[in-house]
Every structure is written in C-alpha cells, then in structure tokens.
Scaffold this motif. Structure first.
Motif, PDB file in Angstrom:
ATOM      1  N   TRP A   1     -38.615  72.001  67.397  1.00  0.00           N
ATOM      2  CA  TRP A   1     -37.389  72.457  67.388  1.00  0.00           C
ATOM      3  C   TRP A   1     -38.406  74.383  67.413  1.00  0.00           C
ATOM      4  CZ3 TRP A   1     -33.171  72.212  68.902  1.00  0.00           C
ATOM      5  CH2 TRP A   1     -32.288  71.047  69.198  1.00  0.00           C
TER       6      TRP A   1
ATOM      7  N   ALA B   1     -37.138  66.025  76.310  1.00  0.00           N
ATOM      8  CA  ALA B   1     -35.741  66.588  75.650  1.00  0.00           C
ATOM      9  C   ALA B   1     -34.685  65.986  74.749  1.00  0.00           C
ATOM     10  CB  ALA B   1     -34.812  67.501  76.655  1.00  0.00           C
TER      11      ALA B   1
ATOM     12  N   HIS C   1     -42.650  59.493  81.436  1.00  0.00           N
ATOM     13  CA  HIS C   1     -41.640  59.246  80.878  1.00  0.00           C
ATOM     14  C   HIS C   1     -40.792  58.928  82.473  1.00  0.00           C
ATOM     15  CE1 HIS C   1     -38.894  63.145  80.273  1.00  0.00           C
ATOM     16  NE2 HIS C   1     -38.182  62.453  79.736  1.00  0.00           N
TER      17      HIS C   1
ATOM     18  N   ILE D   1     -37.257  56.667  81.375  1.00  0.00           N
ATOM     19  CA  ILE D   1     -36.491  57.331  81.879  1.00  0.00           C
ATOM     20  C   ILE D   1     -35.317  55.560  83.026  1.00  0.00           C
ATOM     21  CG2 ILE D   1     -34.962  58.478  83.474  1.00  0.00           C
ATOM     22  CD1 ILE D   1     -36.600  60.558  82.684  1.00  0.00           C
TER      23      ILE D   1
ATOM     24  N   PHE E   1     -34.491  53.523  80.316  1.00  0.00           N
ATOM     25  CA  PHE E   1     -33.638  54.180  79.407  1.00  0.00           C
ATOM     26  C   PHE E   1     -31.878  54.277  80.369  1.00  0.00           C
ATOM     27  CE2 PHE E   1     -31.172  57.492  77.370  1.00  0.00           C
ATOM     28  CZ  PHE E   1     -31.421  57.678  76.073  1.00  0.00           C
TER      29      PHE E   1
ATOM     30  N   GLN F   1     -22.611  56.728  75.625  1.00  0.00           N
ATOM     31  CA  GLN F   1     -23.819  55.813  75.463  1.00  0.00           C
ATOM     32  C   GLN F   1     -23.894  56.073  77.904  1.00  0.00           C
ATOM     33  OE1 GLN F   1     -23.387  50.994  76.281  1.00  0.00           O
ATOM     34  NE2 GLN F   1     -26.011  51.582  77.398  1.00  0.00           N
TER      35      GLN F   1
ATOM     36  N   HIS G   1     -25.688  60.037  76.807  1.00  0.00           N
ATOM     37  CA  HIS G   1     -27.003  60.344  76.075  1.00  0.00           C
ATOM     38  C   HIS G   1     -27.601  59.510  77.214  1.00  0.00           C
ATOM     39  CE1 HIS G   1     -29.678  58.162  73.002  1.00  0.00           C
ATOM     40  NE2 HIS G   1     -28.637  59.081  72.368  1.00  0.00           N
ATOM     41  N   GLN G   2     -27.471  58.673  77.888  1.00  0.00           N
ATOM     42  CA  GLN G   2     -28.404  57.879  79.255  1.00  0.00           C
ATOM     43  C   GLN G   2     -28.252  58.871  79.939  1.00  0.00           C
ATOM     44  OE1 GLN G   2     -26.654  54.516  79.977  1.00  0.00           O
ATOM     45  NE2 GLN G   2     -28.325  53.257  79.651  1.00  0.00           N
ATOM     46  N   LEU G   3     -27.699  59.950  80.381  1.00  0.00           N
ATOM     47  CA  LEU G   3     -27.365  60.947  81.940  1.00  0.00           C
ATOM     48  C   LEU G   3     -28.065  62.020  81.373  1.00  0.00           C
ATOM     49  CD1 LEU G   3     -24.017  60.697  83.319  1.00  0.00           C
ATOM     50  CD2 LEU G   3     -26.187  59.411  84.393  1.00  0.00           C
TER      51      LEU G   3
ATOM     52  N   GLU H   1     -30.781  62.545  79.131  1.00  0.00           N
ATOM     53  CA  GLU H   1     -32.455  61.919  79.529  1.00  0.00           C
ATOM     54  C   GLU H   1     -33.249  62.353  81.083  1.00  0.00           C
ATOM     55  OE1 GLU H   1     -35.666  61.605  78.056  1.00  0.00           O
ATOM     56  OE2 GLU H   1     -34.192  61.167  76.491  1.00  0.00           O
ATOM     57  N   ARG H   2     -32.108  61.322  81.874  1.00  0.00           N
ATOM     58  CA  ARG H   2     -32.130  62.026  83.149  1.00  0.00           C
ATOM     59  C   ARG H   2     -32.533  63.417  83.760  1.00  0.00           C
ATOM     60  NH1 ARG H   2     -28.850  58.287  88.088  1.00  0.00           N
ATOM     61  NH2 ARG H   2     -29.775  59.945  89.539  1.00  0.00           N
TER      62      ARG H   2
ATOM     63  N   THR I   1     -32.526  65.834  82.002  1.00  0.00           N
ATOM     64  CA  THR I   1     -33.506  67.552  81.248  1.00  0.00           C
ATOM     65  C   THR I   1     -34.854  66.834  81.688  1.00  0.00           C
ATOM     66  OG1 THR I   1     -33.369  65.966  79.631  1.00  0.00           O
ATOM     67  CG2 THR I   1     -31.850  67.447  79.374  1.00  0.00           C
ATOM     68  N   MET I   2     -34.577  65.778  82.604  1.00  0.00           N
ATOM     69  CA  MET I   2     -36.562  65.494  82.907  1.00  0.00           C
ATOM     70  C   MET I   2     -37.368  66.892  83.252  1.00  0.00           C
ATOM     71  SD  MET I   2     -38.200  62.607  85.056  1.00  0.00           S
ATOM     72  CE  MET I   2     -39.785  62.324  85.583  1.00  0.00           C
TER      73      MET I   2
ATOM     74  N   HIS J   1     -29.271  75.201  69.295  1.00  0.00           N
ATOM     75  CA  HIS J   1     -28.144  74.631  69.754  1.00  0.00           C
ATOM     76  C   HIS J   1     -27.251  75.069  71.608  1.00  0.00           C
ATOM     77  CE1 HIS J   1     -27.425  73.439  65.503  1.00  0.00           C
ATOM     78  NE2 HIS J   1     -28.331  72.292  66.131  1.00  0.00           N
TER      79      HIS J   1
ATOM     80  N   ASN K   1     -28.338  63.476  71.929  1.00  0.00           N
ATOM     81  CA  ASN K   1     -29.072  62.913  72.650  1.00  0.00           C
ATOM     82  C   ASN K   1     -30.249  63.882  72.374  1.00  0.00           C
ATOM     83  OD1 ASN K   1     -31.322  60.794  73.460  1.00  0.00           O
ATOM     84  ND2 ASN K   1     -30.755  61.651  75.637  1.00  0.00           N
ATOM     85  N   LEU K   2     -29.342  65.586  72.425  1.00  0.00           N
ATOM     86  CA  LEU K   2     -30.374  66.631  73.026  1.00  0.00           C
ATOM     87  C   LEU K   2     -30.737  66.962  71.170  1.00  0.00           C
ATOM     88  CD1 LEU K   2     -28.484  68.206  75.241  1.00  0.00           C
ATOM     89  CD2 LEU K   2     -31.164  67.411  75.804  1.00  0.00           C
ATOM     90  N   GLY K   3     -30.457  65.959  70.121  1.00  0.00           N
ATOM     91  CA  GLY K   3     -30.529  66.268  68.487  1.00  0.00           C
ATOM     92  C   GLY K   3     -29.693  67.118  67.881  1.00  0.00           C
ATOM     93  N   ILE K   4     -28.313  67.166  69.117  1.00  0.00           N
ATOM     94  CA  ILE K   4     -27.397  67.554  67.891  1.00  0.00           C
ATOM     95  C   ILE K   4     -25.814  67.030  68.276  1.00  0.00           C
ATOM     96  CG2 ILE K   4     -25.489  69.562  68.253  1.00  0.00           C
ATOM     97  CD1 ILE K   4     -27.661  70.441  70.633  1.00  0.00           C
TER      98      ILE K   4
END
Lengths: 117, 175
Positions: free
Chosen positions: A33, A57, A82, A86, A89, B43, B46-48, B50-51, B53-54, B62, B150-153
């Motif tokens: 963070w 991320a 990564h 993906i 994932f 779900q 959560h999956q989208l 990750e894609r 933000t690559m 936040h 998924n972004l930790g929030i």
C-alpha cells in the motif's frame, strides 16, 4: 547413508526456501500500500538469496527466490506470468485463491523461467 | 481486433439470469435470489478488474480505486464514464449514472402507473415491477463490490433507482 543425508539436505533446503518466502510476506503486505509499483525488487534477503515480488492491482503476489540476477529479466518474467495468470483467473471455472493445477500453465511458466532467468 | 459481444446479447443474458433466479430457482425466496445474483456479479467484477488493471500502476488509496471504477472500469463495461461521484470523506461514495445502460430499455407498464393507487391490484403490479427492476441492479452492485474487493477494498454496495433510467450506486467502505 550419504545418499540419505543428501536427500535430507535437499528436503531441508526446500523447506527453508518456503520459509524464506513466507517470512517475506509480511514485508510485502506493508510495502503493497506504500507504493504504486507492481514490481517490488529485493524486498528481503537471506544469506545470498534475494526475494523479489510482483504484486498485481488485485493483490495477487508472485514471489521469486533467487541469487543476484538481472532485474530486467525478472521484471519481464513477472509481467508475462501475470498475463498467464489473468488467462487462468478469467476462467469462470477457476475459483480465485485456489491452487492452479493447469499443466499448460506450469509448462509456460517453466519456459518463461528458462527464457528470462 | 478486440473481441466484443453484441450489447443486446449481454442485455438478454442479464435479464434471463434475473428471470431464472427470481421466477424459477428461488421464486418463493426473493432475498435468496438477490444474494445469488449479487454473488454472480461479485465474481464477474472480481475477474474483470484483474484484467483491466493489468497495464496500470496499483492504487495507493481508496479514492484512486473508486476513480478507476468510475472512469476506466465503467468505460470498459458501458462505453461511458460514471456521470457524478460524491463522497462524504468518511468512507461513503455515491456513483451516479444518469443513463444506466442496463435500465434504458426497462419501463414500468404505463397502464399500471396511471391507474388509481388505491386499487390493490395495480399497487401490487407496480410493486412487483419495481421489485423486478431492483433485482436487475443486484448484478451491477455485485460487479462493483467484486471489483473493489479485488482491489483490496472491503465494502457493501446498494443501488437507488428512484429516477429511471438514472441510477445511483452507494458504496460504503468497511473499516
């Protein structure tokens, strides 16, 4: 007898490597963070071994235990892993956080390791 | 060339999913149907993320993550950004879309709206129409919650659709 001793040494080493990586997780948790970078180089050291980490991320962590190597190679390796991650994932049948059992993924990662590391 | 799916197909899938969960699988338990629809959205979101933000740096707070949802993420999903973002600076964010794409083709039967509300049948019809529309919103609520998780929030997401086709999503971050 010497064979058994060698086997024990090998097993000890494998456990030790796991232990070093797990110990580094706390450092990664704090660093994650505090920076925007995905590639966190040399977050921890143990003797001549270095832990490099790539945090996505989505806070997935790719950790590599290595001796001193080219940072560019490690970064490229992580970026391509990564991409592979993906693809796994995004599979609707994959449960996030579960073990990746795909042999295809394993083969590709090993090929990337040979290429970059 | 980027692979895309016709928007009408997505509309059809979302509506059919809501119809299946509300009318067939959990017809007698609307709250359970809502939970299931939200879980599917979770779900997907959560999956989208990750894609999507690559190619970008990670978020350090936040607000950055919420802005990503409003701009990049919403653009990928709906070809437009969120129209308005408000916050009380204490962990609550309101994301307003003035023309939410999944509600643009939804309308409550005008004959039901124009009938006298004292008539029990018409009131019930109006309620069920509103309930069906609100069921449609559990899916995008789940998508937003999944994306942010998924972004930790960790957060909860609710929707307000008092002014169709405008829609507001209220994100409450859990501390």
């Amino acid at each position: 007898s010497s064979d058994i001793h060698l086997l024990w040494q090998k097993e000890d080493l494998a456990y030790q490597h796991q232990f070093i990586l797990h110990a580094a997780l706390d450092v990664v948790q704090d660093l994650a963070w505090s920076t925007n970078a995905m590639f966190l180089k040399s977050v921890d050291r143990f003797n001549d071994l270095v832990v490099s980490v790539y945090v996505t991320a989505g806070h997935a962590r790719f950790m590599l235990l290595h001796d001193s190597r080219s940072e560019d190679g490690i970064k490229s390796f992580f970026q391509e892993v990564h991409e592979l991650y993906i693809k796994i994932f995004l599979n609707p049948l994959y449960l996030p956080g579960s073990r990746i059992t795909s042999s295809h993924f394993d083969t590709k990662v090993r090929a990337l390791a040979r290429r970059y590391l | 060339m980027v692979r895309e799916v016709a928007e009408s197909c997505v509309d059809g899938v979302v509506m059919e999913m809501v119809a299946a969960y509300c009318g067939r699988f959990y017809a007698a338990k609307p709250e359970l149907a809502a939970r299931r629809i939200e879980a599917i959205g979770f779900q997907v979101g959560h999956q989208l993320t990750e894609r999507y933000t690559m190619e970008r740096p990670r978020f350090s707070d936040h607000l950055e993550a919420i802005k990503f949802i409003c701009k990049d993420f919403w653009s990928e999903l709906f070809k437009k950004q969120i129209d308005n973002l408000k916050t009380n600076h204490r962990g609550t964010f309101v994301l307003q879309d003035n023309r939410f794409r999944w509600l643009t083709r939804v309308s409550i039967d005008p004959s039901v709206e124009s009938m006298d509300a004292t008539d029990n049948d018409s009131a019930t019809l109006g309620d069920s129409a509103a309930q069906t529309t609100s069921m449609l919103l559990y899916f995008p609520c789940g998508i937003i919650r999944g994306a942010l998780t998924n972004l930790g929030i960790s957060c909860s997401v609710t929707a307000d659709m008092s002014n169709l086709p405008a829609c507001s999503f209220v994100v409450r971050i859990k501390t």
